[in-house]
Design an enzyme around this catalytic site. Structure first.
Site, PDB file in Angstrom:
ATOM      1  N   ASP A 174       0.847  -1.205   0.000  1.00 10.87           N
ATOM      2  CA  ASP A 174       0.000   0.000   0.000  1.00 10.87           C
ATOM      3  C   ASP A 174       0.881   1.252   0.000  1.00 10.87           C
ATOM      4  OD1 ASP A 174      -2.535  -1.613   0.755  1.00 10.87           O
ATOM      5  OD2 ASP A 174      -1.113  -2.097   2.328  1.00 10.87           O
ATOM      6  N   HIS A 234      -4.617  -3.348   6.522  1.00 10.82           N
ATOM      7  CA  HIS A 234      -4.396  -3.598   5.086  1.00 10.82           C
ATOM      8  C   HIS A 234      -5.751  -4.012   4.506  1.00 10.82           C
ATOM      9  CE1 HIS A 234      -2.750  -4.931   1.318  1.00 10.82           C
ATOM     10  NE2 HIS A 234      -3.088  -6.187   1.547  1.00 10.82           N
TER      11      HIS A 234
HETATM   12  P1  NAD Z   1      -1.394 -18.634  -3.905  1.00  4.56           P
HETATM   13  O1  NAD Z   1      -2.726 -19.314  -3.754  1.00  4.56           O
HETATM   14  O2  NAD Z   1      -0.790 -18.536  -5.246  1.00  4.56           O
HETATM   15  O3  NAD Z   1      -0.332 -19.366  -2.968  1.00  4.56           O
HETATM   16  C1  NAD Z   1      -0.589 -19.621  -1.638  1.00  4.56           C
HETATM   17  C2  NAD Z   1       0.160 -20.900  -1.284  1.00  4.56           C
HETATM   18  O4  NAD Z   1       0.067 -21.073   0.119  1.00  4.56           O
HETATM   19  C3  NAD Z   1      -0.452 -22.144  -1.944  1.00  4.56           C
HETATM   20  O5  NAD Z   1       0.554 -22.826  -2.673  1.00  4.56           O
HETATM   21  C4  NAD Z   1      -0.937 -22.971  -0.750  1.00  4.56           C
HETATM   22  O6  NAD Z   1      -0.789 -24.372  -0.940  1.00  4.56           O
HETATM   23  C5  NAD Z   1      -0.006 -22.466   0.358  1.00  4.56           C
HETATM   24  N1  NAD Z   1      -0.505 -22.719   1.692  1.00  4.56           N
HETATM   25  C6  NAD Z   1      -1.791 -22.747   2.124  1.00  4.56           C
HETATM   26  N2  NAD Z   1      -1.840 -23.088   3.422  1.00  4.56           N
HETATM   27  C7  NAD Z   1      -0.562 -23.271   3.824  1.00  4.56           C
HETATM   28  C8  NAD Z   1       0.037 -23.650   5.048  1.00  4.56           C
HETATM   29  N3  NAD Z   1      -0.695 -23.921   6.130  1.00  4.56           N
HETATM   30  N4  NAD Z   1       1.378 -23.750   5.100  1.00  4.56           N
HETATM   31  C9  NAD Z   1       2.136 -23.484   4.020  1.00  4.56           C
HETATM   32  N5  NAD Z   1       1.624 -23.158   2.815  1.00  4.56           N
HETATM   33  C10 NAD Z   1       0.293 -23.043   2.732  1.00  4.56           C
HETATM   34  O7  NAD Z   1      -1.520 -17.196  -3.214  1.00  4.56           O
HETATM   35  P2  NAD Z   1      -0.555 -15.930  -3.382  1.00  4.56           P
HETATM   36  O8  NAD Z   1      -1.027 -15.135  -4.542  1.00  4.56           O
HETATM   37  O9  NAD Z   1       0.856 -16.372  -3.298  1.00  4.56           O
HETATM   38  O10 NAD Z   1      -0.978 -15.095  -2.067  1.00  4.56           O
HETATM   39  C11 NAD Z   1      -0.670 -15.566  -0.780  1.00  4.56           C
HETATM   40  C12 NAD Z   1      -1.339 -14.688   0.276  1.00  4.56           C
HETATM   41  O11 NAD Z   1      -0.789 -13.364   0.232  1.00  4.56           O
HETATM   42  C13 NAD Z   1      -2.836 -14.506   0.099  1.00  4.56           C
HETATM   43  O12 NAD Z   1      -3.487 -14.562   1.367  1.00  4.56           O
HETATM   44  C14 NAD Z   1      -2.960 -13.107  -0.484  1.00  4.56           C
HETATM   45  O13 NAD Z   1      -4.223 -12.540  -0.241  1.00  4.56           O
HETATM   46  C15 NAD Z   1      -1.860 -12.421   0.256  1.00  4.56           C
HETATM   47  N6  NAD Z   1      -1.386 -11.144  -0.320  1.00  4.56           N
HETATM   48  C16 NAD Z   1      -1.073 -10.139   0.543  1.00  4.56           C
HETATM   49  C17 NAD Z   1      -0.614  -8.934   0.053  1.00  4.56           C
HETATM   50  C18 NAD Z   1      -0.294  -7.800   0.985  1.00  4.56           C
HETATM   51  O14 NAD Z   1      -0.083  -6.677   0.502  1.00  4.56           O
HETATM   52  N7  NAD Z   1      -0.213  -7.965   2.277  1.00  4.56           N
HETATM   53  C19 NAD Z   1      -0.441  -8.763  -1.312  1.00  4.56           C
HETATM   54  C20 NAD Z   1      -0.762  -9.804  -2.177  1.00  4.56           C
HETATM   55  C21 NAD Z   1      -1.237 -11.006  -1.658  1.00  4.56           C
HETATM   56  C1  LMR Z   2      -3.247  -6.568  -2.432  1.00  7.95           C
HETATM   57  O1  LMR Z   2      -3.329  -5.550  -1.756  1.00  7.95           O
HETATM   58  O2  LMR Z   2      -3.007  -6.542  -3.651  1.00  7.95           O
HETATM   59  C2  LMR Z   2      -3.373  -7.910  -1.748  1.00  7.95           C
HETATM   60  O3  LMR Z   2      -3.722  -7.782  -0.409  1.00  7.95           O
HETATM   61  C3  LMR Z   2      -4.283  -8.847  -2.467  1.00  7.95           C
HETATM   62  C4  LMR Z   2      -5.737  -8.457  -2.295  1.00  7.95           C
HETATM   63  O4  LMR Z   2      -6.532  -9.332  -1.908  1.00  7.95           O
HETATM   64  O5  LMR Z   2      -6.080  -7.309  -2.545  1.00  7.95           O
END
Ligand code: NAD
Ligand code: LMR
Length: 324
Positions: free
Chosen positions: A158, A186
């Site tokens: 962000d 967030h």
């Molecule tokens: P994704 O689905 O591509 O990958 C997530 C992985 O986590 C999967 O491979 C899944 O098998 C694994 N997983 C699930 N439970 C698990 C556990 N207990 N232990 C280990 N691995 C486990 O998702 P992504 O696009 O990589 O996103 C991951 C997370 O990050 C999501 O919750 C998403 O919303 C979040 N995210 C946060 C931000 C932020 O700004 N804070 C930004 C983007 C995404």
């Molecule tokens: C983002 O800010 O891009 C991530 O937290 C993914 C989402 O769910 O928006």
């Protein structure tokens, strides 16, 4: 040089597919620091993770000293010094991040307990899996032997979005933007603050005007994640991996003089925010320790936003109270 042990969860996921290769290439700790990657995934993703492991090896990264993979968090987190908790379900179109609480919260209770047992006592643990603030709170409460200040949740994406939008509006390089803060959760209630921000060392608001700030900037930053999902069908991944790297780099190497970054950390009551909530604040870092920036003037406008996002975090905390 002694290698740094870095644990990454969700190793077969989209964010990790960018993050792991950049860590191994030296983008996190620099070109001289060897690393050991300790990957955690769930059993159904074992083969996919092994595939990522083969690709990491095929890069012949000089800094990658060892690669460990496990579905057991106590193995993946053993003696880990830097930890990226990425593994969690992402949201899809039409969902709010807090809709993920039910499915993801349990992960952070279990991983908090494992970190408590085996991670390095001074580990830096960054929660990336959504909803980040409340997941971090759950991990903290399940790791009673670790200092809550070892944990942070990621609002750096962000923060970077805010920097980029402001630089674009003012037609300056991003390096000319400073003192941006994203406060609170967030989520769509976050408060991207231009009141204290500067462009070329001068107050940002004087350069962009209130109208643009309130009507364009705030909602665009608040809803950027959603906009990406609406366009691509998937949540941000490369920009999230980059933000995770930058968050950790700031935490390890410090913040530049006169500037700060946004990190969601345990509230000590600063700015009247409920103590013990994981809330995004402006922070400076020296010697690997963060400090919440003190004494920023908070007027009625800011106070309203700060309270709105705090209220949402209190509701999220109430929803997971059984895990705390
Ligand atoms: P994704 O689905 O591509 O990958 C997530 C992985 O986590 C999967 O491979 C899944 O098998 C694994 N997983 C699930 N439970 C698990 C556990 N207990 N232990 C280990 N691995 C486990 O998702 P992504 O696009 O990589 O996103 C991951 C997370 O990050 C999501 O919750 C998403 O919303 C979040 N995210 C946060 C931000 C932020 O700004 N804070 C930004 C983007 C995404
Ligand atoms: C983002 O800010 O891009 C991530 O937290 C993914 C989402 O769910 O928006």
């Amino acid at each position: 040089m002694k290698p740094t042990r870095i644990a990454v969860t969700g190793a077969a996921g989209r964010i990790s597919y960018s993050l792991l290769f950049r860590i191994a290439a030296g983008d996190l700790l620099g070109p001289d620091q060897p690393v050991i990657l300790q990957l955690l995934e769930v059993e159904p993703m074992r083969k996919a993770t092994e595939g990522v492991g083969l690709e990491l090896k095929d890069c012949a990264f000089p800094l990658l000293q060892d690669l460990i993979f496990s579905c057991d968090p106590e193995i993946a987190f053993a003696e880990a010094e830097l930890v990226f908790l990425v593994g969690a379900q992402p949201r899809g179109p039409g969902m709010a991040r807090k809709d993920l609480l039910e499915v993801n919260a349990g992960i952070f209770a279990a991983q908090g307990r494992a970190l408590n047992q085996v991670a390095a006592r001074d580990a830096k643990i960054l929660v990336v899996g959504n909803p980040v603030n409340t997941n971090a709170l759950i991990a903290i409460r399940n790791a009673p032997d670790l200092d809550p200040k070892n944990f942070a949740a990621m609002t750096r994406l962000d923060h970077n979005r805010a920097v980029s939008l402001l630089a674009e509006k003012c037609q300056v390089p991003v390096a000319e933007v400073s003192r941006i803060t994203v406060w609170g959760n967030h989520s769509a209630t976050q408060f991207p603050d231009l009141i204290h921000a500067q462009v070329k060392g001068q107050p940002a608001l004087e350069q962009v005007g209130w109208d643009w700030y309130e009507k364009e900037f705030i909602p665009t930053v608040q809803r950027r994640g959603e906009a990406i999902i609406a366009l691509s069908g998937k949540s941000s991944a490369a920009s999230a991996a980059h933000a995770a790297l930058e968050h950790m780099r700031s935490w390890v190497f410090g913040t530049p003089p006169g500037d700060w970054v946004s990190m969601a950390v345990i509230s000590d009551g600063s700015y009247g925010i409920t103590e013990g909530l994981v809330y995004s604040f402006p922070v400076t870092v020296t010697n690997g320790q963060y400090r919440i920036v003190e004494d920023l003037a908070i007027d009625e406008f800011c106070r309203r936003y700060l309270a709105m996002t705090e209220r949402e975090l209190l509701e999220e905390r109430e929803a997971v109270k059984d895990l705390l």
